[in-house]
Every structure is written in structure tokens, then in C-alpha cells.
Design a protein around this motif. Structure first.
Motif, PDB file in Angstrom:
ATOM      1  N   ALA A 149       0.644  -1.003   0.045  1.00 29.64           N
ATOM      2  CA  ALA A 149       0.263  -0.329   0.086  1.00 29.64           C
ATOM      3  C   ALA A 149       0.993   1.441  -0.357  1.00 29.64           C
ATOM      4  N   LEU A 150       2.161   0.982   0.872  1.00 33.64           N
ATOM      5  CA  LEU A 150       2.870   2.301   0.978  1.00 33.64           C
ATOM      6  C   LEU A 150       3.427   2.346  -0.478  1.00 33.64           C
ATOM      7  N   ALA A 151       3.587   1.455  -1.008  1.00 32.98           N
ATOM      8  CA  ALA A 151       4.546   1.781  -2.802  1.00 32.98           C
ATOM      9  C   ALA A 151       3.524   1.977  -3.472  1.00 32.98           C
ATOM     10  N   CYS A 152       2.028   2.536  -3.261  1.00 33.72           N
ATOM     11  CA  CYS A 152       1.195   2.620  -4.173  1.00 33.72           C
ATOM     12  C   CYS A 152       1.291   4.447  -4.004  1.00 33.72           C
ATOM     13  N   ASP A 153       0.667   4.875  -4.646  1.00 35.38           N
ATOM     14  CA  ASP A 153       1.030   7.316  -4.810  1.00 35.38           C
ATOM     15  C   ASP A 153      -0.213   7.539  -3.632  1.00 35.38           C
ATOM     16  N   PHE A 154      -1.099   7.048  -3.252  1.00 38.00           N
ATOM     17  CA  PHE A 154      -2.304   7.513  -2.571  1.00 38.00           C
ATOM     18  C   PHE A 154      -2.759   5.552  -1.135  1.00 38.00           C
ATOM     19  N   ILE A 155      -3.470   6.573  -0.365  1.00 37.18           N
ATOM     20  CA  ILE A 155      -4.327   5.237   0.300  1.00 37.18           C
ATOM     21  C   ILE A 155      -4.953   6.227   0.866  1.00 37.18           C
ATOM     22  N   VAL A 156      -6.315   4.934   0.091  1.00 37.52           N
ATOM     23  CA  VAL A 156      -7.472   5.347   1.148  1.00 37.52           C
ATOM     24  C   VAL A 156      -8.235   3.984   1.555  1.00 37.52           C
ATOM     25  N   ALA A 157      -8.655   4.759   2.935  1.00 36.16           N
ATOM     26  CA  ALA A 157      -8.282   2.964   3.496  1.00 36.16           C
ATOM     27  C   ALA A 157      -9.678   3.414   4.111  1.00 36.16           C
ATOM     28  N   THR A 158     -10.656   2.442   4.872  1.00 39.24           N
ATOM     29  CA  THR A 158     -12.335   2.328   5.681  1.00 39.24           C
ATOM     30  C   THR A 158     -11.374   2.959   7.484  1.00 39.24           C
ATOM     31  N   ALA A 159     -12.694   3.286   7.897  1.00 40.53           N
ATOM     32  CA  ALA A 159     -12.812   3.437   9.481  1.00 40.53           C
ATOM     33  C   ALA A 159     -11.999   2.432   9.785  1.00 40.53           C
ATOM     34  N   SER A 160     -12.703   1.621   9.553  1.00 36.25           N
ATOM     35  CA  SER A 160     -12.586   0.229  10.288  1.00 36.25           C
ATOM     36  C   SER A 160     -11.475  -0.443  10.344  1.00 36.25           C
ATOM     37  N   SER A 161     -10.778   0.144   9.891  1.00 33.92           N
ATOM     38  CA  SER A 161      -9.346  -0.906   8.831  1.00 33.92           C
ATOM     39  C   SER A 161      -8.453  -0.730   9.964  1.00 33.92           C
ATOM     40  N   LYS A 162      -7.169  -1.852  10.594  1.00 35.42           N
ATOM     41  CA  LYS A 162      -6.460  -1.355  11.022  1.00 35.42           C
ATOM     42  C   LYS A 162      -5.201  -1.858  10.122  1.00 35.42           C
ATOM     43  N   LEU A 163      -3.647  -0.357  10.453  1.00 33.34           N
ATOM     44  CA  LEU A 163      -2.999  -1.007   9.910  1.00 33.34           C
ATOM     45  C   LEU A 163      -1.448  -0.920  10.295  1.00 33.34           C
ATOM     46  N   GLY A 164      -0.237  -1.573   9.733  1.00 42.20           N
ATOM     47  CA  GLY A 164       0.618  -1.334  10.676  1.00 42.20           C
ATOM     48  C   GLY A 164       2.372  -2.572  10.247  1.00 42.20           C
ATOM     49  N   CYS A 165       2.518  -2.618  10.695  1.00 41.17           N
ATOM     50  CA  CYS A 165       4.557  -3.383  10.909  1.00 41.17           C
ATOM     51  C   CYS A 165       4.539  -4.268  12.185  1.00 41.17           C
ATOM     52  N   VAL A 166       3.598  -4.951  11.619  1.00 42.17           N
ATOM     53  CA  VAL A 166       3.729  -6.477  12.925  1.00 42.17           C
ATOM     54  C   VAL A 166       4.898  -7.700  12.707  1.00 42.17           C
ATOM     55  N   GLU A 167       5.781  -7.113  11.746  1.00 41.39           N
ATOM     56  CA  GLU A 167       6.931  -8.455  11.528  1.00 41.39           C
ATOM     57  C   GLU A 167       7.656  -8.309  13.101  1.00 41.39           C
ATOM     58  N   PRO A 168       7.825  -7.714  13.875  1.00 38.90           N
ATOM     59  CA  PRO A 168       8.477  -7.943  14.971  1.00 38.90           C
ATOM     60  C   PRO A 168       8.139  -9.066  16.205  1.00 38.90           C
TER      61      PRO A 168
END
Length: 277
Positions: free
Chosen positions: A131-150
Motif C-alpha cells: 500500500a505504501l508503494a502506491c501513490d495514495f492510500i484510501v482506507a476504511t474507518a475500521s481498517s487496521k494497519l501496521g508493521c507487525v514483523e517484530p
């Protein structure tokens, strides 16, 4: 947007056979006017591996072959993407894996059309990175985003650290990469990582409004904007200033610019119609 609705819309918009032929694959593609909608449909959760990465590259190439003037990257699954397939990387990344990853990121960065990620549900790990590789991000109010790799002993592998640092600053990038938390879309909008947060029921329509606006705009100028922004981010303002005149040559030579000048002289601002050439 699911594959059924995409197929129905294909009939309504007169999509070409090549547009419908890609449907049913790992990434479906269909044209809505001059907007290419690319839909990840890779059960169960659009987990990134070699197959999905290659499918995204192929889908972007397909969109360019269709002369798409804007692109939407969406998901037909419950989530946008739950990250990477851990089994595919349990022995680390091979040299070929690394080359494919860089090819994938380059395909998004160098694509001439603006790309909007249309995010719902969970968008974490590799999903957030695409998503970050895209030019824009449109997200729903209920979406959850993050870097969970740790939580699995990793850090972001596909560009999230540098792209978050670019958008939100070094401190936020380290916070997201090290704590491994999921964030609501509203928080990431405040941090300049997400461009728009919309009600869940309006994700498709809100994304398409933006995509159609981009597709109706001066395509050559939009492509030049992507190129110049990439130079500024990777090489700095001075390098972008030096590259500016060369990048802008295509804009001045475009039919859209000539027609817009004629329209302005005849009718004033705001009436130009752009053909994308």
C-alpha cells in the motif's frame, strides 16, 4: 471490489476481452473507463509470496498496456493483506527473492499512472508495504494497519521503514517498525501515511471518485509529477530542481497542454478536457 461485481461492470463499460481474461487469477484486472482496477484475490488473506508479487507486477504491466490513466489496487478478500507468507521466507530471502522484491517496488514507483491503494480490513506487514508503494492510500474507518514483523522476530522487509520515514518522519517509522502494533486509519491519516479515511460502505465509491478524477486529468503531467517526486525523495531537492526542466519537456510537448491553453484563451480556466496525451 469482488470479481463478480468487476465482471458485471465489464459488461456495462464494454471492457475488452483482455481485460476480462485476467479475472479469476491471483490478481484480477478490469477497466472502468480509463481506470484500471486491480483486485488481489489470493486466498486466504492475500499473503505476499513469489506468486502474488509476480502477479502484481504482471497486473501493473497489463494496466499500462490498456493505457490506464489511473489505477486502483484493491482486495476481494476479507482483508487487504495480512502480510507475507512466513513459510515462503522461513529460510531467509534468496538473491532472486531480493531481486523480485526490488522489481515489485520499482513497478509501482515507475508506473506512469497514479496508483491508489483501496484498503479495508487488516493491512499489515507486506500488505502495508505494498500500500505504501502506491501513490495514495484510501482506507476504511475500521481498517487496521501496521508493521507487525517484530512479533515473528523480523523488521519490515519491503520498504515500509523508509517510506514511513519519508511520509511521517524517522521517529514514527522506528515506532511502527519496532513496536509492531496495529493502528487505526485515522491515526495514520494524522501522521500523513494514509491520504483519506472513509466510512466502510463508501470505500469503493470514494476510491473510484478520486481515481476517475485523476484519470480525467492531464496524464502526462501526472506522470511527470511522479517522476519529479521520486527524484526529490531519493536524491533531494537540489537534484529535483536540476531534473525539473528535463522532466517537464514532455508536459510542454503534450497535446493536453496545447488544448488546455487554447481552452483557457477561448473560455477561461476550468473548461479544458484532457485526452491523456
Amino acid at each position: 471490489m469482488d470479481s463478480k461485481s468487476a465482471a458485471a461492470d465489464a459488461q456495462d463499460t464494454g471492457a475488452s476481452e483482455s481485460a476480462s481474461a485476467i479475472l479469476g487469477g491471483i490478481v484480477g484486472g478490469i477497466m472502468h473507463g480509463r481506470v484500471a482496477v486491480l483486485t488481489m484475490q489470493y486466498p486466504p488473506h492475500n499473503l505476499f509470496d513469489l506468486a502474488l508479487s509476480e502477479a502484481c507486477i504482471d497486473a501493473l504491466a497489463w494496466a499500462e498496456a490498456q493505457d490506464a490513466r489511473a489505477i486502483v489496487l484493491s482486495s476481494a478478500m476479507r482483508h487487504f493483506s495480512a502480510g507475507a507468507d512466513l513459510n515462503a521466507i522461513k529460510n531467509g530471502l534468496s538473491e532472486e527473492d531480493g531481486k523480485l522484491m526490488l522489481k515489485l517496488l520499482r513497478a509501482f514507483r515507475e508506473h506512469p499512472a497514479p496508483i491508489i491503494a483501496s484498503v479495508h480490513g487488516v493491512c499489515v506487514g507486506g500488505g502495508l508495504e505494498i500500500a505504501l508503494a502506491c501513490d495514495f492510500i484510501v482506507a476504511t474507518a475500521s481498517s487496521k494497519l501496521g508493521c507487525v514483523e517484530p512479533i515473528v522476530g523480523l523488521h519490515p522487509l519491503m520498504g515500509a521503514i523508509q517510506r514511513i520515514a519519508q511520509r511521517a518522519g524517522e521517529s514514527r517509522a522506528k515506532e511502527m517498525a519496532m513496536f509492531g502494533r496495529r493502528y487505526d486509519a485515522q491515526t495514520l491519516e494524522r501522521w500523513n501515511i494514509v491520504n483519506r479515511v472513509v466510512p466502510d460502505a463508501r470505500l469503493e465509491s470514494a476510491t473510484m471518485v478520486l481515481a476517475q478524477e485523476l484519470a480525467a486529468g492531464p496524464t502526462v503531467a501526472h506522470s511527470a509529477t511522479k517522476k519529479l517526486a521520486a527524484v526529490a525523495v531519493s536524491q533531494g531537492i537540489e537534484a529535483a530542481d536540476k531534473a525539473m526542466l528535463e522532466i517537464q519537456k514532455a508536459v510542454f510537448a503534450s497535446k493536453d497542454f496545447a488544448n488546455a491553453v487554447a481552452s483557457y484563451n477561448e473560455r477561461g480556466p476550468g473548461f479544458a478536457m484532457f485526452e491523456g496525451r
